[in-house]
Design a protein around this motif. Structure first.
Motif, PDB file in Angstrom:
ATOM      1  N   ALA D 280      41.080 -23.743  -9.168  1.00  0.00           N
ATOM      2  CA  ALA D 280      40.234 -23.516 -10.343  1.00  0.00           C
ATOM      3  C   ALA D 280      39.174 -24.595 -10.487  1.00  0.00           C
ATOM      4  O   ALA D 280      38.037 -24.323 -10.866  1.00  0.00           O
ATOM      5  N   SER D 281      39.542 -25.819 -10.157  1.00  0.00           N
ATOM      6  CA  SER D 281      38.595 -26.901 -10.386  1.00  0.00           C
ATOM      7  C   SER D 281      37.430 -26.851  -9.407  1.00  0.00           C
ATOM      8  O   SER D 281      36.445 -27.543  -9.591  1.00  0.00           O
ATOM      9  N   HIS D 282      37.552 -26.027  -8.380  1.00  0.00           N
ATOM     10  CA  HIS D 282      36.466 -25.942  -7.412  1.00  0.00           C
ATOM     11  C   HIS D 282      35.789 -24.582  -7.451  1.00  0.00           C
ATOM     12  O   HIS D 282      35.287 -24.103  -6.439  1.00  0.00           O
ATOM     13  N   ASP D 283      35.802 -23.960  -8.619  1.00  0.00           N
ATOM     14  CA  ASP D 283      35.290 -22.590  -8.645  1.00  0.00           C
ATOM     15  C   ASP D 283      33.799 -22.527  -8.346  1.00  0.00           C
ATOM     16  O   ASP D 283      33.298 -21.519  -7.880  1.00  0.00           O
ATOM     17  N   ALA D 284      33.108 -23.612  -8.591  1.00  0.00           N
ATOM     18  CA  ALA D 284      31.682 -23.591  -8.258  1.00  0.00           C
ATOM     19  C   ALA D 284      31.482 -23.426  -6.755  1.00  0.00           C
ATOM     20  O   ALA D 284      30.443 -22.963  -6.307  1.00  0.00           O
ATOM     21  N   ASP D 285      32.488 -23.798  -5.992  1.00  0.00           N
ATOM     22  CA  ASP D 285      32.364 -23.668  -4.540  1.00  0.00           C
ATOM     23  C   ASP D 285      32.705 -22.272  -4.054  1.00  0.00           C
ATOM     24  O   ASP D 285      32.043 -21.741  -3.180  1.00  0.00           O
ATOM     25  N   TRP D 286      33.766 -21.702  -4.604  1.00  0.00           N
ATOM     26  CA  TRP D 286      34.188 -20.421  -4.017  1.00  0.00           C
ATOM     27  C   TRP D 286      33.602 -19.209  -4.723  1.00  0.00           C
ATOM     28  O   TRP D 286      33.422 -18.163  -4.106  1.00  0.00           O
ATOM     29  N   ALA D 287      33.289 -19.339  -6.000  1.00  0.00           N
ATOM     30  CA  ALA D 287      32.836 -18.144  -6.716  1.00  0.00           C
ATOM     31  C   ALA D 287      31.584 -17.508  -6.085  1.00  0.00           C
ATOM     32  O   ALA D 287      31.537 -16.287  -5.931  1.00  0.00           O
ATOM     33  N   PRO D 288      30.581 -18.296  -5.701  1.00  0.00           N
ATOM     34  CA  PRO D 288      29.412 -17.649  -5.091  1.00  0.00           C
ATOM     35  C   PRO D 288      29.752 -16.898  -3.812  1.00  0.00           C
ATOM     36  O   PRO D 288      29.215 -15.815  -3.556  1.00  0.00           O
ATOM     37  N   VAL D 289      30.666 -17.457  -3.045  1.00  0.00           N
ATOM     38  CA  VAL D 289      31.048 -16.781  -1.796  1.00  0.00           C
ATOM     39  C   VAL D 289      31.714 -15.451  -2.118  1.00  0.00           C
ATOM     40  O   VAL D 289      31.430 -14.418  -1.491  1.00  0.00           O
ATOM     41  N   VAL D 290      32.597 -15.485  -3.109  1.00  0.00           N
ATOM     42  CA  VAL D 290      33.249 -14.237  -3.504  1.00  0.00           C
ATOM     43  C   VAL D 290      32.213 -13.247  -4.013  1.00  0.00           C
ATOM     44  O   VAL D 290      32.304 -12.045  -3.759  1.00  0.00           O
ATOM     45  N   ILE D 320      37.557   0.735  -0.266  1.00  0.00           N
ATOM     46  CA  ILE D 320      36.856  -0.521   0.029  1.00  0.00           C
ATOM     47  C   ILE D 320      35.935  -0.877  -1.129  1.00  0.00           C
ATOM     48  O   ILE D 320      35.912  -2.012  -1.611  1.00  0.00           O
ATOM     49  N   SER D 321      35.228   0.133  -1.590  1.00  0.00           N
ATOM     50  CA  SER D 321      34.288  -0.173  -2.652  1.00  0.00           C
ATOM     51  C   SER D 321      35.010  -0.595  -3.931  1.00  0.00           C
ATOM     52  O   SER D 321      34.520  -1.444  -4.686  1.00  0.00           O
ATOM     53  N   HIS D 322      36.199  -0.043  -4.143  1.00  0.00           N
ATOM     54  CA  HIS D 322      36.963  -0.491  -5.313  1.00  0.00           C
ATOM     55  C   HIS D 322      37.380  -1.951  -5.184  1.00  0.00           C
ATOM     56  O   HIS D 322      37.408  -2.691  -6.172  1.00  0.00           O
ATOM     57  N   ALA D 323      37.692  -2.339  -3.963  1.00  0.00           N
ATOM     58  CA  ALA D 323      37.984  -3.762  -3.756  1.00  0.00           C
ATOM     59  C   ALA D 323      36.787  -4.593  -4.186  1.00  0.00           C
ATOM     60  O   ALA D 323      36.924  -5.687  -4.736  1.00  0.00           O
ATOM     61  N   GLY D 324      35.610  -4.035  -3.954  1.00  0.00           N
ATOM     62  CA  GLY D 324      34.400  -4.725  -4.372  1.00  0.00           C
ATOM     63  C   GLY D 324      34.375  -4.960  -5.875  1.00  0.00           C
ATOM     64  O   GLY D 324      34.006  -6.044  -6.334  1.00  0.00           O
ATOM     65  N   TYR D 325      34.798  -3.968  -6.636  1.00  0.00           N
ATOM     66  CA  TYR D 325      34.803  -4.157  -8.088  1.00  0.00           C
ATOM     67  C   TYR D 325      35.736  -5.285  -8.486  1.00  0.00           C
ATOM     68  O   TYR D 325      35.414  -6.123  -9.335  1.00  0.00           O
ATOM     69  N   VAL D 326      36.916  -5.251  -7.883  1.00  0.00           N
ATOM     70  CA  VAL D 326      37.858  -6.306  -8.245  1.00  0.00           C
ATOM     71  C   VAL D 326      37.273  -7.664  -7.887  1.00  0.00           C
ATOM     72  O   VAL D 326      37.400  -8.631  -8.644  1.00  0.00           O
ATOM     73  N   LEU D 327      36.580  -7.711  -6.759  1.00  0.00           N
ATOM     74  CA  LEU D 327      35.966  -8.983  -6.374  1.00  0.00           C
ATOM     75  C   LEU D 327      34.898  -9.401  -7.377  1.00  0.00           C
ATOM     76  O   LEU D 327      34.730 -10.588  -7.651  1.00  0.00           O
ATOM     77  N   VAL D 328      34.194  -8.426  -7.901  1.00  0.00           N
ATOM     78  CA  VAL D 328      33.210  -8.757  -8.936  1.00  0.00           C
ATOM     79  C   VAL D 328      33.911  -9.465 -10.097  1.00  0.00           C
ATOM     80  O   VAL D 328      33.410 -10.452 -10.641  1.00  0.00           O
ATOM     81  N   ALA D 329      35.071  -8.935 -10.448  1.00  0.00           N
ATOM     82  CA  ALA D 329      35.809  -9.575 -11.534  1.00  0.00           C
ATOM     83  C   ALA D 329      36.294 -10.951 -11.109  1.00  0.00           C
ATOM     84  O   ALA D 329      36.252 -11.903 -11.896  1.00  0.00           O
ATOM     85  N   VAL D 330      36.739 -11.044  -9.874  1.00  0.00           N
ATOM     86  CA  VAL D 330      37.292 -12.320  -9.418  1.00  0.00           C
ATOM     87  C   VAL D 330      36.213 -13.397  -9.414  1.00  0.00           C
ATOM     88  O   VAL D 330      36.456 -14.535  -9.815  1.00  0.00           O
ATOM     89  N   GLN D 331      35.016 -13.023  -8.961  1.00  0.00           N
ATOM     90  CA  GLN D 331      33.997 -14.052  -8.796  1.00  0.00           C
ATOM     91  C   GLN D 331      33.568 -14.645 -10.125  1.00  0.00           C
ATOM     92  O   GLN D 331      32.955 -15.700 -10.161  1.00  0.00           O
ATOM     93  N   SER D 332      33.862 -13.960 -11.226  1.00  0.00           N
ATOM     94  CA  SER D 332      33.469 -14.556 -12.493  1.00  0.00           C
ATOM     95  C   SER D 332      34.338 -15.769 -12.820  1.00  0.00           C
ATOM     96  O   SER D 332      33.978 -16.563 -13.685  1.00  0.00           O
ATOM     97  N   ALA D 333      35.452 -15.893 -12.116  1.00  0.00           N
ATOM     98  CA  ALA D 333      36.283 -17.086 -12.229  1.00  0.00           C
ATOM     99  C   ALA D 333      36.608 -17.422 -13.678  1.00  0.00           C
ATOM    100  O   ALA D 333      36.615 -18.571 -14.084  1.00  0.00           O
ATOM    101  N   SER D 334      36.845 -16.401 -14.462  1.00  0.00           N
ATOM    102  CA  SER D 334      37.178 -16.647 -15.862  1.00  0.00           C
ATOM    103  C   SER D 334      38.447 -15.894 -16.209  1.00  0.00           C
ATOM    104  O   SER D 334      38.902 -15.041 -15.456  1.00  0.00           O
ATOM    105  N   ALA D 335      38.999 -16.228 -17.340  1.00  0.00           N
ATOM    106  CA  ALA D 335      40.207 -15.535 -17.777  1.00  0.00           C
ATOM    107  C   ALA D 335      39.913 -14.057 -17.972  1.00  0.00           C
ATOM    108  O   ALA D 335      40.697 -13.204 -17.564  1.00  0.00           O
TER     109      ALA D 335
END
Lengths: 101, 397, 184, 496, 525
Positions: D280-290, D320-335
């Protein structure tokens, strides 16, 4: 020259890369499986190197699990190879192109 | 248990010299022992079969093996056309090298009783009477026996011929199957000894006959080990690998001359090594009464005698027992030995745990018996069902 | 000095073996090359004082896994094993090239920084570096990693079921001879 | 000699209740195997199905109990902190168990029809479910890895079990090789994580990363990248998706459903726990990649889906495209993003299970051309309507759970200022909708005189269909409780 | 679901909720009817639709005129976790659209025979009605979006299931176009809600968001564009209109009628309610562009309509032209223009709806819609021709009929702020006369062929179906005051809202009104 942890990591990485590349360029599932083993071994080497650097046994324990995983994977993978060939006697896998990707 | 004291405070030339000497001695010993083993076997079998056996070369035919060796050496080295050139040459060396390496961790001498830790002093250096004592000695043995499979397997495959291939597949299947039982029998010993080092295991058995793991492990592991070892060695009655009637000569059919000799050598070396291992694991290694003087001498003598006894046993097996059928072999290994030794391993562990934690022994053993009963009945039922299914399948065909 | 020698020798063995696996045309040779690599790694393990792992590496990998490979190859017949081909994606070669070059670049970068300590962390668990590492390993196996250890049993169960299911004879076709291996 | 030397050793404390769901599943698997071994002849699938269902229900009840425990006592970790007992893990446990029951029902008739050995199949199903639960609950990277392997290896076999069809085995092989490949990446990532933080335990990793500022963090970056690659393979995110269509197409339909739902959900569970919790503390690093992954995944899934002519392949790409949606949610790195991802996965599981149930019923010979669905709306209106609802839900049409899921994903992305990504996600929904509409169109729009197909739908399949369609509509109309459930599952995780 | 019937004000029946739910329940009931009684479907469906219609009339009668606020409001908590409520209410802008929706559905349900599968047909129509009600009544952005999207499904199914030859293409195009538009709107909705959240918490309430006006200018403009895109497609405004001719032409008659009368209004209504109201500044900013597009639509629709060979397609393009007028009215921001816009929405619903019905009836008789295959119908079917004439004249905007009132108000209102646009749009009126009369001439006059001779005249039933339309056309043409009374306050408030939140100022009321509105039977103030 002193052998630091880094060198072990480099060796591990090289094995991983060779294995990964092999998996991608070879078409023979048996060899592909072996390449997976190479990759896992590269990782194992890194684990052990880290374990020593960190002074923590955990890395070695993990290698133990990786061995089990590798064994399980190979059993099933080879089972698949056998199943594929066994049930179509006389054919080589060249014919197996119903599902061209 | 801190490994060979030889290397404790740095390694100098003397240490290296001693090590080299140990290697040479062990190698020579093994070679010579092999030579005699071959003679011993032929002679013994002929005795048991009421024949004379080798008796021309040397006194009592003692030089027969030597003569055979010379003959092998000068014969033409044939390589079949279909053979895989590289692997065909490689295979015999794998067999021979692993056979020798296994022997490296076996302690062949040293007094262990009464405070002494099995060391002898050579040139003012304390050292063990074994080539190496890695902290995982027993595993090293198992590792080598795993590798030994390659020799057989590759030899059969690389010959590019049908019979050797079948023989080698059989051999390796057999070896792998019995390796499990072998390994678990070893584990029982390891549990009791609390160490993986061969030196440690021997040390743990010091202090009298009752401390031998043969006794304290309750004989069962030894029996399993013995049977499994016989199978592992492809010795009769488990020598299906080279069943001449079916397979001509097994995996080494296509081999000749020195390469064949190497297999031959490896096979007998393995017999000796395996005997030595059994002695180490179950018979206290070099343990035995020390009569006079030379404390380092008697243990070695006892060790050799014990090994000899096992060599005799192996030959005896060969002379008396009929060869098993392949399915009998597999059934014996998977359906009898493995369940048995597995149960025994659990039993021994339980016993140790009970002793450690002072569990009520009635409850402990009661539970064990119940578990055993359930397990055994389930196993039996499953085996029967499997047999039935197999029979039905056969009838359908 | 000795350390360096051992490392370099074992590393060469590893890499030659690895390349051999990939480049050998005969799967049996690949398998042998794999064994070579595995030995090299076992040596590296010993050099890192992971004796137990070195032994297990040889027993499990060389003794069981690669033997299994050879078994299957022999069961199938080498010709069939050698001609076995599957393709997964049309751009596989390109992907391989990309993957290899990319990762090699990373590795080279790693070599450049290799002199530096790779990590600042130290000793979360027990202290390493004696002959008693086996005992330490056992402790770690049954305390910190006991759950993972139990999980391996699940994996093995799955592998056994899988193997049995996969190689079982299809019901309709004519069974040939009795299979290797005991009861199911 | 009495007693083991050096036995002064105490194992970690174990919360057996928390392990109970997995143990029940494993016990059931072993029981099925045992009974089949003891049975005089080959049994039909009845008994195995019943045992599987029973196990799923029992474990479900236990999971509910655990849920209330967690709500009152807060999250905890057990077995030397290897396993998290928190809302997150129980959320996924419940999801997996529901999907397990559904898949068991779907497989019931399928196995008999396709001549697959029921006991082994169900045993493997149970094992893979256990693996998935472990993966979702794992608090230690190695445990997670082992759970993943259990799930995957069981899946390889389940895919290949189809005795009559070589495609099944070939796709299993394909899945296997690439699965092993990706596992290696994951493992390498774990190794580097271990190297840079000194532990594989997620709590330690998080604490360490919170406490320490790295002088240079190449190792950690590499670790995150490799983990991400590994997980991307598992959840079939572009550009690591290429295995999915072939494998989905070749696998038996119930397995495809299981794979598309639970294998994916478990993969995301692991991904979320590792990245959202530990890194979590490094979300600035991984969120853009996600975010980039999400972008690619959305587009590839949607665009490729509309080019297909095989229904199963279409749904594979849509997955596959649905996985994309979940990734959209993941990349926000928020609760909120995490809760959106959880919600999405939960609802998607139902849709995809139902869809593949219908596909399984339709594709008796393993073929799934779009033409075959022509006129289904006329010949089997109820079945067609069920399929339509499931497809529209996947397209994100309101009053279905799919819409609420997409809405939350978009909300999470927007909240994290990811307007562009949110827009791309919605546009790919439109592209994807085209594909779903083609199927709907095929079912309903036929020329006169065309007799629609009339597949036999076994009653077990009907039960599942009623359940999933009902759930899809119910959540579409009153999503509140599931949203709360997902939100409760978020804060979670790991205490030391 | 039950709690939805409990209104905020316990004493009064939550009629708006009932309006939405009754048709939906009707759809459910129809689905559950046994297949063996196909003749039951439409009557039972019509009963539910009529109940909803009756309730909409009840709302109309109870609606207090000269009250700009939302009436009959009902708020229920729906998804509290996301700050979403079931919030419905009606004001002068939506009132007449609701009534229109209420009345049209039962009429087409009874009036148009689907030929096959009456059960799903009825159910879809009812669902369409429910969704349209919901969209017009929603005061929660989420709820609106749900309803806005959900109406696509029944319409898609109607086109796909009961349409003509090219229905696959048309239905898919319709669905995708509209969905593509609303895709970005969803992002905008969420953005507006989250960005406006501030300390007051997240809300999707339109009223609340319009009051907060928390967005920065640029953000608001972007969001507005996203909203506008959705509505532009729905209306449809010029470059986004291409789905409309296809959808209209391929749709079954009932579909065309509802599409024209109700669904297109979602676009213009959306522009008013969610464009102008939520983003006053951005609407003012974009008004020139949108008005221009509207005018282009007027002219373009007219020209293209004139070139059509297919009667139904012609009507469809005339729709584009009419809707362009409404857009111009909306973005002129004067009371009259907005009033006219809202009124014209109703008018267009009546006249175009009726035109589609007539074309449908003609197709039933002749199985063709090609203008050149028809001629001299007037002599064969004089009553039919009479009805057609009235409706056509209403569509052209002949004084005395409803079309004139709306167009006239729009033109007057727009002239004050958008002079040149208005002048060009006025040309559109002339063009409308041109193409409609030309088409009329070709179809109804001329020498009938034997087949034309055989064209049956209207049956009584058909006449009864058309009667309400004609009645509406005449009534609104003569006496639009009741409508305008209720529309005006809402529109006024809306413009005041725009003035409050942007630098727009409406032309001073002192500006003389050029035309004496008494002539039209009402005064525009």
């Amino acid at each position: 020259m002193e052998i630091t942890t880094g060198w072990y990591l480099v060796l591990g990485a090289l094995l991983f890369v060779i294995g990964g590349t092999g998996l991608l360029i070879r078409r023979n599932p048996l060899v592909m499986l072996m390449c997976v083993e190479l990759m896992l071994n590269g990782v194992n080497l890194s684990f052990v190197a880290f374990s020593r650097t960190l002074g923590d046994i955990g890395g070695q324990t993990v290698v133990f699990f990786v061995l089990v995983v590798a064994a399980a994977e190979v059993v099933v993978g080879l089972g698949l190879v056998v199943a594929i060939l066994r049930r179509q006697p006389g054919s080589t896998a060249d014919d197996l192109s119903a599902l061209k990707g | 248990m801190t490994g060979d004291p030889l290397y404790l405070d740095g390694v100098d030339l003397v240490d290296i010299g001693i090590t080299i000497a140990k290697v040479v001695v062990a190698f020579t010993f093994l070679l010579v022992a092999t030579m005699f083993m071959v003679w011993f076997e032929r002679k013994l079998i002929s005795d048991m079969q009421n024949r004379i056996g080798p008796n021309v070369a040397g006194p009592w035919g003692l030089l027969q093996t030597f003569a055979d060796g010379v003959k092998f050496f000068f014969k033409e080295d044939l390589r079949p056309e279909n053979a895989d050139p590289l692997v065909f040459r490689l295979a015999p060396y794998i067999s021979a090298v692993t056979a020798f390496l296994s022997f490296a961790v076996v302690p062949i001498g040293g007094s262990f009783g009464g405070g002494s830790s099995g060391t002898v002093t050579i040139f003012g250096r304390e050292t063990y009477l074994q080539v190496a004592d890695p902290p995982i000695g027993i595993l090293f043995l198992l590792a080598m026996s795993s590798i030994a499979v390659y020799g057989v397997m590759l030899a059969g495959w690389a010959s590019g011929s049908k019979y050797p291939l079948i023989g080698s597949v059989r051999a390796s299947a057999q070896a792998i199957s019995y390796e499990a039982a072998l390994g678990m029998a070893t584990v029982v010993v390891v549990v009791l000894a609390g160490t993986l080092s061969t030196h440690g295991i021997v040390a743990a058995q010091s202090g009298g006959f009752t401390r031998w793991f043969l006794v304290s492990s309750g004989i069962v592991p030894f029996i399993v080990f013995l049977i499994a070892a016989t199978a592992e060695l492809n010795r009769p009655p488990f020598d299906l690998v080279e069943a001449e009637q079916e397979l001509v000569g097994g995996f080494h059919t296509e081999y000749s001359s020195i390469r064949f000799a190497l297999f031959f050598l490896a096979e007998f070396m393995n017999v000796i090594t395996m005997s030595a291992i059994m002695v180490t694991l179950f018979f206290g290694g070099p343990a035995g009464p020390i009569f006079f003087g030379m404390t380092w001498f008697w243990p070695t003598i006892w060790f050799l005698l014990k090994v000899l006894a096992f060599l005799f046993v192996f030959v005896w097996f060969r002379a008396t027992l009929p060869r098993l059928r392949y399915d009998q072999l597999m059934n014996l290994g998977w359906k009898l030995l493995i369940p048995l030794i597995l149960f025994w391993l659990m039993f021994i562990s339980l016993k140790e745990l009970r002793a450690t934690y002072n569990w009520n022994w009635v409850v402990t053993y009661g539970a064990a018996v119940v578990a055993l009963a359930i397990g055994a009945s389930l196993l039996t039922m499953a085996l029967r069902a499997g047999d039935r299914a197999y029979q039905e399948e056969l009838e359908e065909v | 000095m000795v350390d360096t020698l051992v490392f370099v020798a074992a590393a060469v063995i590893c890499l030659v073996g690895a390349l051999g696996v990939v480049l050998a045309r005969n799967p049996v040779h690949s398998a042998l090359m794999l064994v070579m690599t595995l030995f090299g790694i076992a040596v590296q393990f010993v050099a890192q004082e992971a004796h137990f792992l070195a032994a297990v590496q040889v027993i499990v990998y060389a003794g069981a896994i690669v033997v299994l490979f050879l078994f299957v190859i022999m069961l199938l017949g080498v010709d069939r094993a050698q001609n076995l081909e599957m393709s997964f994606l049309p751009v596989q070669k390109w992907a391989a090239l990309l993957f290899a070059s990319g990762s090699l670049a990373v590795v080279v970068a790693l070599i450049v920084v290799v002199g530096e300590p790779v990590t600042g962390v130290h000793a979360m668990g027990g202290t390493l570096g004696g002959t008693d590492d086996v005992r330490l390993l056992a402790r770690s196996l049954f305390s910190d990693y006991v759950y993972a250890f139990e999980l391996t049993s699940l994996l093995l169960v799955i592998a056994v079921i899988g193997a049995v299911v996969l190689v079982r004879k299809p019901k309709q076709t004519n069974p040939v001879a009795a299979e290797d291996g005991g009861g199911t | 000699m009495s007693g083991l030397p050096h036995l002064a050793f105490a194992g970690p404390s174990i919360d057996w209740w928390a392990l109970l769901p997995q143990m029940i599943l494993l016990g059931a698997a072993l029981l099925i195997l045992l009974l089949s071994a003891l049975a005089p002849q080959r049994t039909s699938s009845g008994l195995a199905t019943v045992i599987t269902l029973f196990a799923a229900v029992t474990a479900y009840i236990v999971a509910l109990g655990l849920w209330s425990d967690v709500k009152t006592e807060g999250p905890s970790a057990t077995v030397a902190s290897a396993l998290g007992v928190d809302g997150f893990s129980i959320f996924f446990t419940i999801l997996i168990l529901v999907a397990l029951a559904a898949t068991a029902l779907l497989a019931h008739n399928y196995l008999d029809r396709e001549d697959i050995d029921p006991p082994e199949f169900h045993a493997l199903l149970l094992c893979s479910a256990a693996g998935a639960i472990v993966m979702a609950s794992a608090n230690d990277l190695i445990v997670m890895f082992l759970g993943l392997e259990a799930l995957s290896i069981a899946l390889y076999v389940m895919i290949a079990m189809h005795a009559r069809r070589p495609e099944a085995r070939e796709s299993a092989m394909k899945y296997f090789v690439l699965g092993a490949f990706s596992s290696a990446f994951l493992l390498y990532g774990i190794a580097l994580t271990y190297g840079s933080t000194g532990s594989t335990n997620l709590v330690h990793v998080r604490d360490y990363l919170d406490a320490v500022v790295f002088r240079d963090q190449h190792l950690l970056m590499a670790a995150m990248a490799l983990l991400l690659v590994g997980f991307s393979f598992k959840v079939a995110a572009a550009p690591f998706h290429f295995w999915a269509p072939d494998v989905y197409q070749g696998a038996p339909s119930p397995v495809t459903g299981w794979m598309a739902s639970i294998a994916k959900a478990a993969g995301f569970a692991a991904l979320l726990r590792v990245f959202f919790a530990a890194f979590a503390s490094h979300d600035a690093d991984w969120a853009p990649v996600v975010a980039v992954l999400a972008f690619l995944t959305l587009l590839v899934g949607a665009v490729m889906a509309i080019l297909q002519t095989d229904v199963k392949r279409m749904l594979a790409f849509s997955s596959i495209s649905h996985a994309g949606y979940v990734l959209v949610a993941v990349q926000s790195a928020s609760a909120n993003g995490t809760s959106a991802a959880l919600f999405y996965l939960f609802t998607y599981t139902f849709m995809v299970l139902g869809s593949f149930a219908i596909i399984g019923a339709m594709g008796v010979d393993g073929e799934h051309p779009l033409d075959r669905y022509a006129g289904l709306g006329r010949s089997r209106p109820v079945l067609a309507m069920a399929f339509t609802i499931l497809l529209l839900a996947q397209a994100g049409v309101p009053l279905t759970s799919g819409f609420v899921g997409k809405f939350q994903v978009i909300a999470a992305a927007v909240e994290g200022r990811g307007y562009l990504l949110a827009s791309v996600a919605m546009l790919s929904a439109v592209i994807g909708a085209f594909m779903y509409l083609r199927i709907v169109m095929a079912m309903y729009v036929v020329d006169d005189g065309v007799e629609g197909p009339s597949p036999t739908v076994h009653w077990t399949v009907s039960i599942v269909l009623i359940g999933v369609v009902g759930f899809t509509l119910l959540i579409g109309i009153v999503p509140q409780f599931l949203i709360e459930f997902a939100e409760d599952a978020v804060p979670v995780l790991i205490r030391g | 679901m039950i709690e939805l019937f409990a209104s905020q004000n316990a004493s009064s029946f939550p009629v708006l909720n009932a309006i939405i739910i009754v048709p939906a329940m009707g759809a459910l009931v129809v689905v559950l009817l046994p297949n063996s009684r196909p003749e039951m479907m439409r009557p039972i469906g019509a009963i539910f639709a009529s109940i909803a219609a009756a309730m909409s009339l009840y709302v109309m009668t109870q609606f207090s005129s000269h009250d700009a606020a939302f009436q009959f409001e009902s708020i229920q908590s729906w998804i509290p976790a996301l700050g979403i409520n079931w919030h419905v209410g009606v004001d002068g802008i939506s009132l007449w659209l609701v009534v229109l929706t209420g009345l049209i559905t039962p009429i087409v349900l009874l009036g148009v025979d689907p030929h096959h599968d009456p059960k799903p047909y009825t159910a879809w129509l009812l669902l369409l009605q429910a969704g349209s009600f919901g969209a017009f009544l929603a005061l929660d952005l989420f709820l609106f979006f749900v309803m806005f999207e959900i109406v696509l499904v029944p319409m898609y199914m109607l086109i796909g299931g009961w349409g003509y030859d090219d229905r696959r293409y048309a239905a898919t195009k319709f669905f995708l176009y509209t969905m593509a538009g609303s895709a970005l709107m969803l992002v905008a909705i969420v953005s507006v809600a989250t960005l406006s959240a501030g300390d007051q918490g997240i809300t999707f309430s339109v009223i609340e968001l319009a009051e907060r006006q928390a967005l920065s200018t640029n953000t608001a403009r972007l969001c507005f564009l996203a909203f506008a895109l959705a509505f532009i497609i729905k209306v449809p405004i010029f470059p986004m209109h291409t789905w409309l001719p296809d959808a209209h032409t391929q749709a079954p008659t009932a579909g065309s009628v509802v599409l024209a009368a109700v669904m297109l209004k979602l676009g213009t209504y959306g522009l008013l309610r969610f464009g102008l109201y939520l983003f006053p500044e951005a609407s003012v900013w974009s008004a020139p562009t949108l008005a221009t597009l509207g005018v282009i639509g007027v002219i373009y629709g007219a020209i293209v309509a004139a070139m059509q060979k297919d009667l139904k397609r012609l009507v469809a393009y005339s729709s584009v032209a009419h809707m362009g007028f409404i857009v111009l009215g909306i973005f002129a921001f004067t009371t009259q223009s907005l009033e006219g816009g809202v009124l014209q929405m109703v008018n267009h619903g009546l006249s175009t709806g009726a035109l589609f019905l007539l074309v449908g009836m003609l197709y039933e008789r002749r199985k063709t819609r090609a203008i050149e295959e028809l001629s001299g119908i007037q002599s064969a079917a004089p009553i039919f021709a009479g009805f057609f004439t009235i409706v056509m004249l209403s569509s052209i905007g002949v004084p005395g009929l409803n079309g004139f009132v709306g167009e006239f108000l729009i033109l007057i209102g727009s002239y004050e702020t958008r002079r040149w646009w208005t002048i060009i749009a006025a040309a559109g009126v002339i063009l409308a006369a041109l193409y409609l009369l030309w088409a009329y001439q070709r179809v109804f006059h001329g020498e009938p062929t034997p087949t034309d001779e055989a064209t049956r005249d209207l049956t009584l039933r058909e006449g009864l179906i058309l009667a309400p339309f004609v009645a509406g056309i005449l009534f609104l043409g003569i006496y639009p005051k009741p409508l305008l009374d209720r529309i005006e306050p809402a529109v006024d408030v809306l413009i005041a809202h725009i003035e409050d939140h942007s630098d727009y100022e409406r032309p001073s009321p002192a500006a003389p009104v050029v035309v004496d509105l008494d002539q039209l039977g009402e005064d525009g103030h």
